[in-house]
Write a protein that holds these residues in place. Sequence first.
Motif, PDB file in Angstrom:
ATOM      1  N   VAL A  97       0.852  -1.187   0.000  1.00  0.00           N
ATOM      2  CA  VAL A  97       0.000   0.000   0.000  1.00  0.00           C
ATOM      3  C   VAL A  97       0.890   1.240   0.000  1.00  0.00           C
ATOM      4  O   VAL A  97       1.630   1.485   0.963  1.00  0.00           O
ATOM      5  N   SER A  98       0.833   1.994  -1.077  1.00  0.00           N
ATOM      6  CA  SER A  98       1.620   3.217  -1.190  1.00  0.00           C
ATOM      7  C   SER A  98       0.938   4.371  -0.460  1.00  0.00           C
ATOM      8  O   SER A  98      -0.297   4.516  -0.539  1.00  0.00           O
ATOM      9  N   PRO A  99       1.711   5.233   0.217  1.00  0.00           N
ATOM     10  CA  PRO A  99       1.124   6.427   0.829  1.00  0.00           C
ATOM     11  C   PRO A  99       0.440   7.340  -0.185  1.00  0.00           C
ATOM     12  O   PRO A  99      -0.401   8.163   0.189  1.00  0.00           O
ATOM     13  N   GLU A 100       0.807   7.187  -1.461  1.00  0.00           N
ATOM     14  CA  GLU A 100       0.183   8.017  -2.489  1.00  0.00           C
ATOM     15  C   GLU A 100      -1.312   7.749  -2.626  1.00  0.00           C
ATOM     16  O   GLU A 100      -2.042   8.572  -3.200  1.00  0.00           O
ATOM     17  N   TYR A 101      -1.780   6.613  -2.114  1.00  0.00           N
ATOM     18  CA  TYR A 101      -3.207   6.299  -2.203  1.00  0.00           C
ATOM     19  C   TYR A 101      -4.037   7.098  -1.207  1.00  0.00           C
ATOM     20  O   TYR A 101      -5.248   7.214  -1.351  1.00  0.00           O
ATOM     21  N   TYR A 102      -3.408   7.619  -0.159  1.00  0.00           N
ATOM     22  CA  TYR A 102      -4.148   8.283   0.922  1.00  0.00           C
ATOM     23  C   TYR A 102      -4.431   9.745   0.588  1.00  0.00           C
ATOM     24  O   TYR A 102      -3.488  10.535   0.401  1.00  0.00           O
TER      25      TYR A 102
END
Length: 208
Positions: A80-85
């Motif tokens: 899960v990439s932080p870019e998804y948040y």
Amino acid sequence: MILPGKFRLSDEAIDASLRAGGFGHLITPGPESLEVTSIPLRYNAENHSVEGHIARANPHWRYANGGESVIVLPATDAYVSPEYYPSKRVHGKVVPTWNYEVLYIYGQLVTHDDDQWLREHVTALTTQHESGRQKQWTVTDAPKEFIDAQLRGIVGLELQIDRVYGKAKMNQNRSGPDRSGVIRGLEQGTHSERETAAAMIAAGLDEA
């Protein structure tokens, strides 16, 4: 990655994962170190056990009855990439993580070396994994002499279940918008990532 006891699966979810079976990792104490073998598995509801088989040349089966074994049975997982948040764009206080669902199955390992058990086992295992295919292969499609020879080359394994611990870490600790962002991101990824997104939706973790 997370504290023990968090994100535990319910009894109903554990039962569903057991019945689904899959490809798991059997770990058994050996005379000098841990023996680890990865094998296809099926759940026997009548005996409350997990069945598999290994090549006769693999010494793992010789260490049955020597103590408790454990099977690690993964369901799905994804980075899960932080870019998804969405929250990353608000305060930036986010880090990568990994979402996953897994069972840890503990019990006593026993072996089966008789033709009838092995034949019934491979037939049931094949039937389970061929189910739903447009054209299903059966054990009887192959010549009997060939199957007989194949059975002589394997040993059956049965883990008599003592306890099962299941965990599904699926961003339950994030906000609804962050979870939805993860789902949308994973839906654009690999097969495993899409499966993880579907598992999150099935668990009711989509904001919508």
